[in-house]
Design a protein around this motif. Structure first.
Motif, short mmCIF file in Angstrom:
data_model
loop_
_atom_site.label_atom_id
_atom_site.label_comp_id
_atom_site.label_asym_id
_atom_site.label_seq_id
_atom_site.Cartn_x
_atom_site.Cartn_y
_atom_site.Cartn_z
N MET A 1 -3.26 20.45 -8.43
CA MET A 1 -1.61 20.50 -8.86
C MET A 1 -1.37 19.76 -10.36
O MET A 1 -1.95 18.28 -10.27
N THR A 2 -0.69 20.31 -10.95
CA THR A 2 -0.23 18.87 -11.85
C THR A 2 1.00 18.42 -12.42
O THR A 2 2.41 19.67 -11.70
N SER A 3 1.68 17.14 -12.10
CA SER A 3 2.53 17.00 -12.23
C SER A 3 3.30 16.28 -13.45
O SER A 3 1.98 15.63 -13.97
N ASN A 4 4.89 16.39 -14.18
CA ASN A 4 5.18 15.08 -14.62
C ASN A 4 5.60 14.35 -14.37
O ASN A 4 6.58 13.69 -14.98
N LEU A 5 5.54 13.79 -13.11
CA LEU A 5 5.88 12.24 -12.28
C LEU A 5 5.54 10.90 -13.54
O LEU A 5 4.36 11.34 -12.97
N THR A 6 6.15 10.33 -13.53
CA THR A 6 5.62 8.93 -13.94
C THR A 6 4.85 8.45 -12.17
O THR A 6 5.66 8.45 -11.50
N LYS A 7 3.92 7.51 -12.94
CA LYS A 7 4.07 6.41 -11.64
C LYS A 7 4.44 5.89 -11.41
O LYS A 7 5.03 5.73 -10.16
N GLU A 8 5.94 5.04 -11.97
CA GLU A 8 6.97 4.39 -12.02
C GLU A 8 7.99 5.39 -10.70
O GLU A 8 8.36 4.59 -9.95
N GLU A 9 7.84 6.75 -11.08
CA GLU A 9 8.61 7.58 -10.48
C GLU A 9 7.85 7.88 -8.91
O GLU A 9 8.86 8.25 -7.99
N ILE A 10 7.00 8.29 -8.80
CA ILE A 10 6.68 8.07 -7.02
C ILE A 10 6.20 7.27 -7.13
O ILE A 10 7.00 7.47 -5.40
N LYS A 11 5.91 6.01 -7.10
CA LYS A 11 6.62 5.09 -6.48
C LYS A 11 7.70 4.57 -6.51
O LYS A 11 7.96 4.73 -5.11
N GLU A 12 8.14 4.72 -6.88
CA GLU A 12 10.11 4.39 -6.46
C GLU A 12 10.40 6.09 -4.81
O GLU A 12 11.37 5.48 -3.67
N MET A 13 9.53 6.57 -5.28
CA MET A 13 10.06 7.99 -4.53
C MET A 13 9.36 7.28 -2.70
O MET A 13 9.53 7.46 -1.53
N ILE A 14 7.79 6.84 -3.19
CA ILE A 14 7.24 6.46 -1.64
C ILE A 14 8.24 5.44 -1.20
O ILE A 14 7.51 5.50 0.57
N PHE A 15 8.99 4.66 -1.73
CA PHE A 15 9.08 3.25 -1.60
C PHE A 15 10.02 3.82 -0.24
O PHE A 15 11.15 2.66 -0.48
N GLN A 16 10.65 4.99 -0.92
CA GLN A 16 12.12 5.31 0.44
C GLN A 16 11.33 6.11 1.72
O GLN A 16 12.82 6.10 2.35
N LEU A 17 9.98 6.16 1.63
CA LEU A 17 9.82 7.04 3.11
C LEU A 17 10.02 5.41 4.02
O LEU A 17 10.10 4.55 4.03
N PRO A 18 10.85 6.18 5.67
CA PRO A 18 10.14 4.98 6.57
C PRO A 18 8.69 4.59 5.95
O PRO A 18 7.84 5.48 6.29
N VAL A 19 8.93 3.57 7.41
CA VAL A 19 7.40 2.88 7.43
C VAL A 19 6.71 3.09 8.24
O VAL A 19 5.44 3.09 7.55
N GLU A 20 6.38 4.14 9.12
CA GLU A 20 5.94 4.84 9.77
C GLU A 20 4.89 5.53 8.44
O GLU A 20 4.24 5.86 8.65
N GLN A 21 6.06 6.23 8.03
CA GLN A 21 5.40 7.48 7.15
C GLN A 21 4.48 6.56 5.88
O GLN A 21 3.79 7.27 5.23
N LEU A 22 4.73 5.61 5.19
CA LEU A 22 4.05 4.67 5.39
C LEU A 22 3.05 4.64 5.06
O LEU A 22 2.10 4.31 4.68
N ILE A 23 2.97 3.86 5.83
CA ILE A 23 1.82 3.71 7.27
C ILE A 23 0.54 5.25 7.37
O ILE A 23 -0.26 4.71 6.49
N ALA A 24 0.83 5.83 7.32
CA ALA A 24 0.43 7.30 7.55
C ALA A 24 0.03 7.69 6.08
O ALA A 24 -1.34 7.97 5.75
#
Length: 61
Positions: A1-24
């Motif tokens: 799987m190849t993506s053009n997302l940067t590390k910062e873009e991925i972090k931004e998306m991840i940090f929007q997840l609810p706590v339960e999903q972050l833990i998982a």
């Protein structure tokens, strides 16, 4: 799987997840890292098998 997302873009998306999903997600990432680490360690145990002179299965006779 190849993506053009940067590390910062991925972090931004991840940090929007609810706590339960972050833990998982963290548990999934930890499992992946542990598996990769164990596989890398296991490779060192098989290094002696990489002798080209003893590679009988690649004979084309």
């Amino acid at each position: 799987m190849t993506s053009n997302l940067t590390k910062e873009e991925i972090k931004e998306m991840i940090f929007q997840l609810p706590v339960e999903q972050l833990i998982a997600l963290m548990a999934d990432i930890e499992e992946r890292v542990e598996n990769l680490t164990m596989m890398q360690l296991a490779e060192t145990g098989f290094a002696e098998w990489n002798d080209p002179e003893e590679d009988i299965y690649n004979d084309e006779t």
